[in-house]
Scaffold this active site. Structure first.
Site, mmCIF file in Angstrom:
data_model
loop_
_atom_site.group_PDB
_atom_site.id
_atom_site.type_symbol
_atom_site.label_atom_id
_atom_site.label_comp_id
_atom_site.label_asym_id
_atom_site.label_seq_id
_atom_site.Cartn_x
_atom_site.Cartn_y
_atom_site.Cartn_z
ATOM 1 N N ARG A 36 0.802 -1.223 0.000
ATOM 2 C CA ARG A 36 0.000 0.000 0.000
ATOM 3 C C ARG A 36 0.833 1.271 0.000
ATOM 4 N NH1 ARG A 36 -2.450 -0.683 6.166
ATOM 5 N NH2 ARG A 36 -0.494 -1.371 7.092
ATOM 6 N N TYR A 169 -6.972 -11.177 17.115
ATOM 7 C CA TYR A 169 -6.155 -11.770 16.044
ATOM 8 C C TYR A 169 -6.472 -13.244 15.801
ATOM 9 C CZ TYR A 169 -2.031 -13.364 13.507
ATOM 10 O OH TYR A 169 -1.199 -13.929 12.573
ATOM 11 N N LYS A 173 -8.043 -15.179 12.273
ATOM 12 C CA LYS A 173 -7.402 -16.203 11.429
ATOM 13 C C LYS A 173 -8.240 -17.488 11.407
ATOM 14 C CE LYS A 173 -3.613 -13.938 10.080
ATOM 15 N NZ LYS A 173 -3.307 -13.618 8.679
ATOM 16 N N VAL A 202 7.716 -16.035 13.617
ATOM 17 C CA VAL A 202 8.766 -15.469 12.764
ATOM 18 C C VAL A 202 9.165 -14.080 13.264
ATOM 19 C CG1 VAL A 202 9.317 -14.763 10.403
ATOM 20 C CG2 VAL A 202 7.853 -16.757 10.791
HETATM 21 P P1 NAP Z 1 4.785 -7.726 8.806
HETATM 22 O O1 NAP Z 1 6.262 -7.748 8.660
HETATM 23 O O2 NAP Z 1 4.152 -6.768 9.743
HETATM 24 O O3 NAP Z 1 4.152 -7.560 7.357
HETATM 25 C C1 NAP Z 1 2.775 -7.406 7.189
HETATM 26 C C2 NAP Z 1 2.526 -6.949 5.771
HETATM 27 O O4 NAP Z 1 1.116 -6.760 5.591
HETATM 28 C C3 NAP Z 1 3.193 -5.597 5.464
HETATM 29 O O5 NAP Z 1 3.652 -5.603 4.144
HETATM 30 C C4 NAP Z 1 2.032 -4.627 5.618
HETATM 31 O O6 NAP Z 1 2.195 -3.441 4.875
HETATM 32 C C5 NAP Z 1 0.923 -5.477 5.023
HETATM 33 N N1 NAP Z 1 -0.399 -4.949 5.291
HETATM 34 C C6 NAP Z 1 -1.012 -4.753 6.484
HETATM 35 N N2 NAP Z 1 -2.222 -4.196 6.284
HETATM 36 C C7 NAP Z 1 -2.373 -4.050 4.945
HETATM 37 C C8 NAP Z 1 -3.384 -3.517 4.105
HETATM 38 N N3 NAP Z 1 -4.526 -3.008 4.614
HETATM 39 N N4 NAP Z 1 -3.215 -3.542 2.758
HETATM 40 C C9 NAP Z 1 -2.075 -4.036 2.234
HETATM 41 N N5 NAP Z 1 -1.052 -4.522 2.974
HETATM 42 C C10 NAP Z 1 -1.216 -4.523 4.307
HETATM 43 O O7 NAP Z 1 4.228 -9.156 9.261
HETATM 44 P P2 NAP Z 1 4.621 -10.662 8.899
HETATM 45 O O8 NAP Z 1 5.096 -11.297 10.126
HETATM 46 O O9 NAP Z 1 5.458 -10.692 7.665
HETATM 47 O O10 NAP Z 1 3.159 -11.236 8.622
HETATM 48 C C11 NAP Z 1 2.721 -11.663 7.341
HETATM 49 C C12 NAP Z 1 1.531 -12.576 7.555
HETATM 50 O O11 NAP Z 1 1.937 -13.707 8.341
HETATM 51 C C13 NAP Z 1 0.351 -11.950 8.298
HETATM 52 O O12 NAP Z 1 -0.855 -12.359 7.689
HETATM 53 C C14 NAP Z 1 0.463 -12.520 9.693
HETATM 54 O O13 NAP Z 1 -0.787 -12.609 10.351
HETATM 55 C C15 NAP Z 1 1.019 -13.909 9.393
HETATM 56 N N6 NAP Z 1 1.707 -14.549 10.518
HETATM 57 C C16 NAP Z 1 2.848 -14.037 11.026
HETATM 58 C C17 NAP Z 1 3.492 -14.687 12.057
HETATM 59 C C18 NAP Z 1 4.778 -14.182 12.654
HETATM 60 O O14 NAP Z 1 5.268 -14.831 13.617
HETATM 61 N N7 NAP Z 1 5.383 -13.131 12.136
HETATM 62 C C19 NAP Z 1 2.958 -15.866 12.596
HETATM 63 C C20 NAP Z 1 1.778 -16.376 12.051
HETATM 64 C C21 NAP Z 1 1.173 -15.712 10.999
HETATM 65 P P3 NAP Z 1 2.793 -2.074 5.546
HETATM 66 O O15 NAP Z 1 4.293 -2.211 5.510
HETATM 67 O O16 NAP Z 1 2.275 -1.005 4.653
HETATM 68 O O17 NAP Z 1 2.249 -2.001 6.954
#
Ligand code: NAP
Length: 246
Positions: A36, A169, A173, A202
């Site tokens: 975005r 959260y 999910k 992560v």
């Molecule tokens: P992250 O580093 O915070 O990245 C999240 C991404 O989602 C960023 O690119 C963010 O963009 C984007 N985003 C959020 N709201 C958005 C919107 N309205 N429109 C478009 N993009 C949007 O998190 P991550 O850890 O990589 O997480 C990625 C996915 O993995 C998520 O779905 C999360 O729930 C899932 N997950 C993560 C973990 C973990 O341990 N990290 C565990 C289980 C599941 P901006 O940079 O613009 O904010």
């Protein structure tokens, strides 16, 4: 039809999404970097190109109808179809107290609405906008990035360590998983495979860079599901070790 497969990853400017884009790109996919923020998006595209990935930027806020419609139009202009959609963009919503905990008895309802709007409604919005393009692929794949904290079976088992209560959260999910199953059922007589992936815990912005896994490790299951062979599973929920119970 061009041989090169086309993927779109939402929230691909950083974290797990960026690594999913990298992994698909290094496997020869042309990758749309859905993000975005223009500066973050263009810097990710530049970094991916430097790493040899055929990447293009896709302005995309999953919560905004017009943005998603325009993203589909852009992918159509750029590639004419879509082979892989990875719905990765997600948010946790703020905690109610210390750490990551979201106490259901103290939740701000607007937090619930915002988290569901991004993690669930955003996925439906993007998926439906991209479906006409996915239907043009010979082997379309949809991967929804979920979390093992969505597993009601694990949440309800006191013997399993699943982290703090996260009342906005985790259910968002679980909702996403339920939606994944409905898509898989609806599309069962097509060649579209639809699955949910858990990346594990992560170290990204999302977790305050806490967690034992790297974003690259976190991307592995989503990449595997995005590149499933025809006849592969659909309507399931996976982590690295296999199927996660609902
Ligand atoms: P992250 O580093 O915070 O990245 C999240 C991404 O989602 C960023 O690119 C963010 O963009 C984007 N985003 C959020 N709201 C958005 C919107 N309205 N429109 C478009 N993009 C949007 O998190 P991550 O850890 O990589 O997480 C990625 C996915 O993995 C998520 O779905 C999360 O729930 C899932 N997950 C993560 C973990 C973990 O341990 N990290 C565990 C289980 C599941 P901006 O940079 O613009 O904010």
């Amino acid at each position: 039809m061009s041989e090169t497969k086309i993927a779109l990853v939402t929230g691909a400017n950083k974290g797990i999404g960026y690594e999913i884009a990298t992994g698909l790109g290094t496997r020869g996919y042309r990758v749309g970097v859905g993000a975005r923020d223009e500066v973050r998006r263009e810097s990710a595209v530049e970094k991916l190109r430097t790493a040899g990935v055929d990447a293009f930027g896709v302005p995309l806020d999953v919560t905004a109808d017009l943005s998603v419609t325009e993203a589909a139009e852009l992918v159509e202009r750029q590639a004419g179809r879509l082979d892989v959609l990875v719905n990765n963009a997600g948010i946790s919503g703020p905690p109610t107290g210390q750490g990551w905990a979201q106490d259901p008895t103290a939740l701000d309802l607007d937090v619930v609405r915002t988290v569901v709007e991004t993690n669930v409604i955003g996925v439906i919005r993007v998926t439906n906008a991209m479906l006409p393009l996915l239907r043009r692929s010979t082997s379309p794949r949809i991967v929804n990035v979920s979390s093992s904290v969505a597993s009601l079976t694990r949440q309800a088992d006191p013997d399993i360590e699943i982290g703090p209560v996260m009342a906005a959260y985790s259910p968002s999910k679980s909702f996403l998983n339920a939606v994944t199953v409905q898509y898989a059922r609806q599309l069962a007589d097509t060649n579209i495979l639809v699955n949910a992936a858990c990346p594990g815990l992560v170290a990204t912005d999302f977790t305050g860079f806490q967690g034992p896994r790297t974003p690259e490790q976190g991307a592995a299951t989503a990449i595997r599901l995005a590149t499933l062979p025809d006849g592969g599973p659909t309507g399931s929920f996976f982590e690295d070790d296999g199927v996660i119970p609902w």
